[in-house]
Design an enzyme around this catalytic site. Structure first.
Site, PDB file in Angstrom:
ATOM      1  N   SER A  55       0.867  -1.181   0.000  1.00 40.67           N
ATOM      2  CA  SER A  55       0.000   0.000   0.000  1.00 40.67           C
ATOM      3  C   SER A  55       0.896   1.222   0.000  1.00 40.67           C
ATOM      4  O   SER A  55       1.980   1.207   0.596  1.00 40.67           O
ATOM      5  CB  SER A  55      -0.887   0.060   1.247  1.00 40.67           C
ATOM      6  OG  SER A  55      -1.968  -0.814   1.141  1.00 40.67           O
ATOM      7  N   GLU A  62      -0.644  18.680  -6.499  1.00 39.08           N
ATOM      8  CA  GLU A  62      -1.990  18.746  -7.037  1.00 39.08           C
ATOM      9  C   GLU A  62      -2.955  17.783  -6.354  1.00 39.08           C
ATOM     10  O   GLU A  62      -4.112  17.703  -6.723  1.00 39.08           O
ATOM     11  CB  GLU A  62      -1.948  18.454  -8.547  1.00 39.08           C
ATOM     12  CG  GLU A  62      -1.071  19.400  -9.333  1.00 39.08           C
ATOM     13  CD  GLU A  62       0.438  19.085  -9.279  1.00 39.08           C
ATOM     14  OE1 GLU A  62       1.214  19.905  -9.782  1.00 39.08           O
ATOM     15  OE2 GLU A  62       0.823  18.022  -8.738  1.00 39.08           O
ATOM     16  N   SER A  63      -2.551  17.000  -5.380  1.00 35.26           N
ATOM     17  CA  SER A  63      -3.349  16.113  -4.540  1.00 35.26           C
ATOM     18  C   SER A  63      -2.600  14.817  -4.254  1.00 35.26           C
ATOM     19  O   SER A  63      -1.617  14.842  -3.535  1.00 35.26           O
ATOM     20  CB  SER A  63      -4.743  15.839  -5.077  1.00 35.26           C
ATOM     21  OG  SER A  63      -5.518  15.262  -4.041  1.00 35.26           O
ATOM     22  N   HIS A  68      -3.317   0.087  -3.405  1.00 35.10           N
ATOM     23  CA  HIS A  68      -3.226  -1.122  -2.581  1.00 35.10           C
ATOM     24  C   HIS A  68      -3.198  -2.298  -3.535  1.00 35.10           C
ATOM     25  O   HIS A  68      -4.021  -2.362  -4.449  1.00 35.10           O
ATOM     26  CB  HIS A  68      -4.385  -1.262  -1.598  1.00 35.10           C
ATOM     27  CG  HIS A  68      -4.193  -2.420  -0.675  1.00 35.10           C
ATOM     28  ND1 HIS A  68      -3.326  -2.369   0.398  1.00 35.10           N
ATOM     29  CD2 HIS A  68      -4.686  -3.671  -0.697  1.00 35.10           C
ATOM     30  CE1 HIS A  68      -3.327  -3.546   1.015  1.00 35.10           C
ATOM     31  NE2 HIS A  68      -4.144  -4.358   0.365  1.00 35.10           N
ATOM     32  N   CYS A  83      -5.984  18.169  -8.743  1.00 37.38           N
ATOM     33  CA  CYS A  83      -6.670  19.453  -8.719  1.00 37.38           C
ATOM     34  C   CYS A  83      -6.055  20.351  -9.780  1.00 37.38           C
ATOM     35  O   CYS A  83      -4.879  20.226 -10.105  1.00 37.38           O
ATOM     36  CB  CYS A  83      -6.526  20.106  -7.348  1.00 37.38           C
ATOM     37  SG  CYS A  83      -7.248  19.134  -6.030  1.00 37.38           S
TER      38      CYS A  83
END
Length: 126
Positions: A55, A62-63, A68, A83
């Site tokens: 994971s 930008e985010s 996983h 974003c």
């Protein structure tokens, strides 16, 4: 109505076990996917599970990109949330599909932060 970001949820199937179970390769591929999409990478956190699976999150300006893996199933669940207009989350998803040697990817995009213009500072007639 404008939105703040694009969030692609991808089901990546038929992947190579050895890739999905290798924390270093998964991290490298995720970082390169972010760069391929035009993102600016800030931080990464990845964890290797026992007996298998990885994971991780790549934080971008930008985010984020998150993953996983279930190597024993050849499956990876992936989020790519961006974003602004600069980064294309589909470029990252396509890169991941190619580099995990996936046989199939199913993905959908959601617009995030669907806000009336009044909250985005474009119309202030209250």
């Amino acid at each position: 109505m404008k939105h703040l970001g694009r969030h692609v949820l991808a089901e990546i199937c038929g992947c190579d076990f050895d890739i999905l179970n290798d924390i270093n390769r998964v991290e490298e591929i995720m970082v390169n996917a972010a760069l391929e999409a035009g993102a600016e990478v800030r931080e990464c956190v990845f964890h290797k599970f026992s007996p298998q699976g990885v994971s991780g999150v790549v934080v971008i300006s930008e985010s984020h990109l998150a993953i996983h893996t279930w190597p024993e199933l050849g499956y990876a669940a992936v989020d790519v949330f961006t974003c602004g207009e600069k980064v294309n989350p589909w470029d990252a998803c396509n890169y991941l599909t190619d580099h995990f040697n996936a046989k199939q990817t199913t993905a959908k995009e959601m617009k995030r932060g669907m806000m009336p213009e009044v909250y985005l500072g474009e119309a202030v007639n209250l």
